[in-house]
Design a protein around this motif. Structure first.
Motif, PDB file in Angstrom:
ATOM      1  N   ARG A   1       1.075  -2.262 -12.623  1.00 35.30           N
ATOM      2  CA  ARG A   1      -0.335  -1.878 -12.490  1.00 35.30           C
ATOM      3  C   ARG A   1      -0.468  -0.408 -12.089  1.00 35.30           C
ATOM      4  O   ARG A   1      -1.492   0.199 -12.354  1.00 35.30           O
TER       5      ARG A   1
ATOM      6  N   ARG B   1     -12.166  -0.939  -1.565  1.00 32.74           N
ATOM      7  CA  ARG B   1     -12.203  -0.058  -0.379  1.00 32.74           C
ATOM      8  C   ARG B   1     -12.055   1.405  -0.795  1.00 32.74           C
ATOM      9  O   ARG B   1     -11.259   1.736  -1.677  1.00 32.74           O
TER      10      ARG B   1
ATOM     11  N   ILE C   1     -10.791  -9.315   0.210  1.00 32.44           N
ATOM     12  CA  ILE C   1      -9.579  -9.769  -0.478  1.00 32.44           C
ATOM     13  C   ILE C   1      -8.457 -10.182   0.477  1.00 32.44           C
ATOM     14  O   ILE C   1      -7.700 -11.100   0.200  1.00 32.44           O
ATOM     15  N   ASP C   2      -8.358  -9.529   1.640  1.00 33.13           N
ATOM     16  CA  ASP C   2      -7.269  -9.868   2.569  1.00 33.13           C
ATOM     17  C   ASP C   2      -7.645 -10.996   3.529  1.00 33.13           C
ATOM     18  O   ASP C   2      -6.809 -11.446   4.302  1.00 33.13           O
TER      19      ASP C   2
ATOM     20  N   THR D   1       0.842  -1.199   0.000  1.00 37.42           N
ATOM     21  CA  THR D   1       0.000   0.000   0.000  1.00 37.42           C
ATOM     22  C   THR D   1       0.877   1.249   0.000  1.00 37.42           C
ATOM     23  O   THR D   1       0.641   2.189  -0.771  1.00 37.42           O
TER      24      THR D   1
ATOM     25  N   ALA E   1      -9.715  -5.076  -9.953  1.00 35.13           N
ATOM     26  CA  ALA E   1     -10.343  -4.348  -8.841  1.00 35.13           C
ATOM     27  C   ALA E   1      -9.283  -4.121  -7.772  1.00 35.13           C
ATOM     28  O   ALA E   1      -9.016  -5.005  -6.972  1.00 35.13           O
ATOM     29  N   SER E   2      -8.658  -2.948  -7.791  1.00 34.79           N
ATOM     30  CA  SER E   2      -7.586  -2.684  -6.829  1.00 34.79           C
ATOM     31  C   SER E   2      -7.723  -1.296  -6.226  1.00 34.79           C
ATOM     32  O   SER E   2      -7.650  -0.282  -6.921  1.00 34.79           O
ATOM     33  N   ALA E   3      -7.876  -1.283  -4.894  1.00 34.13           N
ATOM     34  CA  ALA E   3      -7.959   0.004  -4.186  1.00 34.13           C
ATOM     35  C   ALA E   3      -6.616   0.708  -4.209  1.00 34.13           C
ATOM     36  O   ALA E   3      -6.555   1.943  -4.162  1.00 34.13           O
ATOM     37  N   GLN E   4      -5.552  -0.066  -4.284  1.00 36.78           N
ATOM     38  CA  GLN E   4      -4.230   0.567  -4.288  1.00 36.78           C
ATOM     39  C   GLN E   4      -4.009   1.319  -5.598  1.00 36.78           C
ATOM     40  O   GLN E   4      -3.496   2.441  -5.605  1.00 36.78           O
TER      41      GLN E   4
ATOM     42  N   LYS F   1      -0.195 -11.182  -3.643  1.00 33.37           N
ATOM     43  CA  LYS F   1      -0.184 -10.483  -2.349  1.00 33.37           C
ATOM     44  C   LYS F   1       1.198 -10.684  -1.712  1.00 33.37           C
ATOM     45  O   LYS F   1       2.155 -11.008  -2.397  1.00 33.37           O
TER      46      LYS F   1
HETATM   47  C1  S3P Z   1      -5.251  -2.099   0.268  1.00 33.83           C
HETATM   48  C2  S3P Z   1      -5.832  -2.649  -0.841  1.00 33.83           C
HETATM   49  C3  S3P Z   1      -5.831  -4.079  -1.149  1.00 33.83           C
HETATM   50  C4  S3P Z   1      -5.443  -4.917   0.075  1.00 33.83           C
HETATM   51  C5  S3P Z   1      -4.275  -4.347   0.796  1.00 33.83           C
HETATM   52  C6  S3P Z   1      -4.578  -2.944   1.276  1.00 33.83           C
HETATM   53  C7  S3P Z   1      -5.296  -0.656   0.469  1.00 33.83           C
HETATM   54  O1  S3P Z   1      -4.880  -4.341  -2.169  1.00 33.83           O
HETATM   55  O2  S3P Z   1      -5.170  -6.234  -0.326  1.00 33.83           O
HETATM   56  O3  S3P Z   1      -3.960  -5.152   1.926  1.00 33.83           O
HETATM   57  O4  S3P Z   1      -5.016  -0.201   1.590  1.00 33.83           O
HETATM   58  O5  S3P Z   1      -5.628   0.057  -0.486  1.00 33.83           O
HETATM   59  P1  S3P Z   1      -5.281  -4.246  -3.743  1.00 33.83           P
HETATM   60  O6  S3P Z   1      -5.718  -2.887  -3.947  1.00 33.83           O
HETATM   61  O7  S3P Z   1      -4.014  -4.571  -4.450  1.00 33.83           O
HETATM   62  O8  S3P Z   1      -6.334  -5.274  -3.940  1.00 33.83           O
END
Ligand code: S3P
Length: 762
Positions: free
Chosen positions: A452, A521, A641-642, A421, A493-496, A669
């Protein structure tokens, strides 16, 4: 497991199987069988207690008087004038006959075994080529017997002979089983369990696939080493070139010291797979020849650089993570979870509180900050960029924000430890700064995909260099005022990724929009709004511009639902459990774990729902309830996801089959969570089959004890600890230091609530 195991050929491999089978209670009686020239080995094996008894084929025996004398005086020896008599005795009533002799001898052994072949026995081998074993069986028996299960442990040692045998030769090593189509599934299962009982990581594939893999990674390198030394050896005879050869030559040619007879046999047995590879190698050499002829050194460099990084990828699999100390969890099986607890603060929000608090104008107070390695890495990075941050003390921080344009060039690289992150979000934030920066991480983070983020950032005009593989270190040239907004549809689908682009968008010209294929998220969006920054949200699309400023605001970080998940599962699987988890963040983009557990029949109540600092929070009450297997709805995957490592443990305890699909992200991961969890569950005796994008688990059976490794992944370590609540024997989890990245209090908290966990540091 086996009453009688007969091992044909008790050398290094056969002896190691015998030792491991005995140590792990996999065979009551172990007998060895060999030919007259194997007598010494068999005598030694019996003397060392590796086998209980041995039998020798008497062919050619009488002519060797010295050996005869030894033999006659040896208690363990069984001789017969009839050459087949010894083998008949050896295999009689054996549940399993394991052939551990060179591949070239297997056909002769099948022929010897044929008159005594029993449908009540399982036959297996350890040969390094598998198509040849199946072909030999076809020749001898007409069809491949359904109780023959060929196997190949990918393990060895430099020495040979039973004296070099090791009880842990196969522990945590790959082992491939290659059953023919007609093989009896029960026999395959028995051989799988036999090897897993020795700690091997078992894969099942067809013989041809096995042979093509081994041809590329084992047989071709041996041929190459033999060929080079053959060629240079002749030169040396004329010009003494070896006198000046050094380490490079020694390393490259080490395997040319292997047994030439054995390698002749292996090459002959796997010729069909090896020949096309030799052709490819010729083409590769011709390519390099051509590059030199044409002075194309750029291409030559690229070829070498690619090879170097590919080799690093190979080496990374074996490297033990560099940790200040090594931590092992020893879990006594059984127990239940009872009481009340508040798990530490949310990791995602803790990262973002530092980032946005630093960019804000004014002073931000944070409560509930996660004092664990990942969030502390982000905190250190901002201190390195000149932000004054007080604390943390008991989860409280004071951040003296420097404003959107107030960060300073760090003196050195920004080291982000294990935290994906931190690295992905910072890459977006730093792409548009006035200064350059370099982001580095630990071994796990340095292996994770960064393209990515760097690819969409490049579309915005960012300049970020990665390794050729697209991994860290990230070398960022700040492009202040030069980034352009984009309208980006995320491929995953990635919040990061989403957050990275939003942060870059705070510095870009025009609008930056990110559309997500499924909800992820949304803490970045919520927290930006909390800092009064304009964020536009339309369905799955979020848009920001550079027009705006962040105004300091206090943040109350709720407990991390990803940490609470271990207790939600633990209490759901352990009879008699009753637990209240306080002040847990229940943002709807994070509550997939509750939905999945409820679908499985868990008893979880969401109490006292409230909103704290723009995020929903509640107390979670969980009581034991028998679980049932389900097909996990794919739309819940990004929302949990986690949590899959521990959800796999729930599935192992649930009655019936649980199937997860659409979760290929788990493979990138902190570890490959599909492979690592499947490997560990299999060691514990759970029927867990990894798939490309998920896993199929037949639950409800026994979870056994054993030793598993977390591969340096915090969530794997905690998931296997929780499995101890339902295991029938103690579980040891190796390599647990990384639990400190997200949940340093785990071991104490879980112990207080009822799991007998002892943490050993060394
Ligand atoms: C996170 C997003 C998720 C998660 C990670 C924390 C974040 O990853 O698995 O532990 O804080 O935005 P991805 O966005 O790669 O799915």
């Amino acid at each position: 497991m086996f009453n009688k195991l007969c091992i044909i050929g008790v050398g290094l491999i056969g002896g190691s199987v015998a030792k491991a089978a005995r140590a792990n209670g996999l065979a009551k009686t172990i007998v060895g069988y060999g030919r007259e020239q194997d007598m010494f080995n068999l005598q030694t094996a019996k003397r060392l207690g590796v086998i209980d008894e041995f039998y020798i084929d008497s062919v050619g025996w009488v002519s060797d008087s010295v050996t005869q004398q030894n033999a006659d005086t040896h208690v363990g020896l069984r001789l017969s004038p009839n050459p087949t008599y010894a083998i008949e005795q050896a295999v009689q009533n054996a549940d399993c006959v394991l052939i551990a002799t060179p591949v070239a001898s297997i056909e002769a052994i099948f022929t010897q075994l044929k008159p005594f072949w029993s449908k009540d026995t399982i036959y297996t081998d350890v040969g390094s080529t598998k198509g040849s074993v199946i072909a030999a069986a076809e020749r001898v028996f007409g069809v491949v017997p359904d109780n023959l299960v060929p196997a190949h442990p990918i393990a060895g040692a430099e020495q040979s002979g039973v004296e070099a045998a090791l009880v842990d030769l196969f522990f945590h090593k790959r082992l491939i089983i290659t059953p023919a189509k007609c093989a009896n599934p029960a026999a395959v299962q028995t051989i799988k369990a036999f090897w897993q009982g020795q700690g091997a990581l078992v894969s099942v594939m067809d013989a041809q696939h096995h042979d093509s893999i081994l041809a590329a990674t084992s047989h071709l390198p041996h041929i190459l080493a033999f060929a080079l030394v053959d060629m240079l050896g002749h030169k040396d005879e004329q010009t003494e070139i070896f006198k000046y050869a050094a380490g490079g030559f020694r390393d490259f040619t080490r395997i040319a010291s292997s047994d030439p007879l054995m390698w002749k046999d292996i090459c002959a047995a796997n010729k069909q797979e090896i020949l096309p590879l030799i052709e490819q190698l010729r083409a590769e050499l011709a390519k390099i020849h051509g590059l030199l002829v044409n002075d194309d050194y750029q291409q030559l460099f690229s070829t070498f650089a690619y090879a170097k990084s590919a080799r690093q990828r190979f080496l990374n699999q074996f490297e033990v993570p560099i940790m200040s100390k090594s931590i092992t969890f020893h879990i006594q099986n059984g127990g239940k979870l009872q009481g009340e607890a508040r798990v530490p603060g949310d990791k995602s929000m803790s990262h973002r509180s530092i980032m946005l608090g630093s960019l804000a104008e004014g002073v931000t107070h944070v409560k509930g900050f996660l004092e664990a390695e990942d969030a502390l890495a982000t905190l250190q990075a901002f201190r390195d960029m000149g932000v004054e941050i007080e604390g943390p003390v008991n989860g409280e921080l004071t951040i003296h924000g420097v404003g959107k344009h107030g960060l300073k060039k760090p003196e050195g690289d920004l080291y982000l430890g294990n935290s994906g992150t931190s690295m992905r979000l910072l890459s977006g934030l730093l792409a548009g700064q006035l200064f350059n920066s370099v982001l580095t991480g630990d071994k796990s983070l340095s292996g994770r995909p960064m393209k990515r983020v760097t690819e969409p950032l490049a579309l915005m005009g960012a300049d970020i260099k990665t390794t050729e593989k697209g991994t860290a270190p990230l070398v960022i040239t700040g492009k202040a005022g030069q980034l352009q907004g984009i309208d980006y549809l995320m491929p995953m689908a990635s919040a990061q990724v989403k957050s990275c682009l939003i942060l870059a968008g705070l510095y870009a010209q025009g609008e930056t929009s990110v559309t997500e294929p499924a909800p992820t998220r949304d803490h970045t969006e919520r927290m930006l709004a909390g800092f009064s920054y304009p964020v536009k949200q339309e369905d799955s699309k979020v848009t920001v511009t550079a027009d705006g400023k962040l105004t300091a605001a206090d943040i109350d970080v709720p407990s991390d639902i990803s940490s609470a998940a271990f207790f939600l599962v633990g209490a759901s699987i352990a009879e008699g459990s009753d637990l209240l988890l306080k002040h847990v963040g229940i943002n709807p983009t994070r509550t997939g774990v509750i939905d999945i557990l409820r679908l499985m029949g868990a008893n979880i109540e969401v109490l006292n729902e409230r909103e704290v600092g723009g995020e929903p929070v509640a107390d979670l009450h969980v009581v034991y309830s028998p679980l049932k297997g389900i097909d996990i709805p794919e739309d819940l995957v990004p929302l949990a996801i986690d949590e899959f490592p521990v959800l796999f443990v729930a599935a192992a305890c649930a009655k019936g089959q649980t199937r997860l699909s659409g979760a290929e992200e788990l493979r990138v991961k902190e570890s490959d969570r599909i492979q690592v969890m499947a490997d560990g569950l299999q060691i514990l005796g759970v029927d867990a089959v990894p798939t490309a994008d998920g896993m199929i688990i037949q639950g409800g059976g026994n979870i056994g004890g054993g030793t598993v490794t977390s591969h340096g992944d915090h969530r794997i370590a905690m998931a296997f600890s929780i499995a101890g609540l339902r295991a029938s024997a103690p579980i040891t989890v190796l390599d647990c230091a990384n639990v400190n990245t997200s949940f340093p209090e785990f071991k104490d908290l879980v112990k207080n609530l009822g799991l007998d966990l002892v943490c050993e540091e060394s």
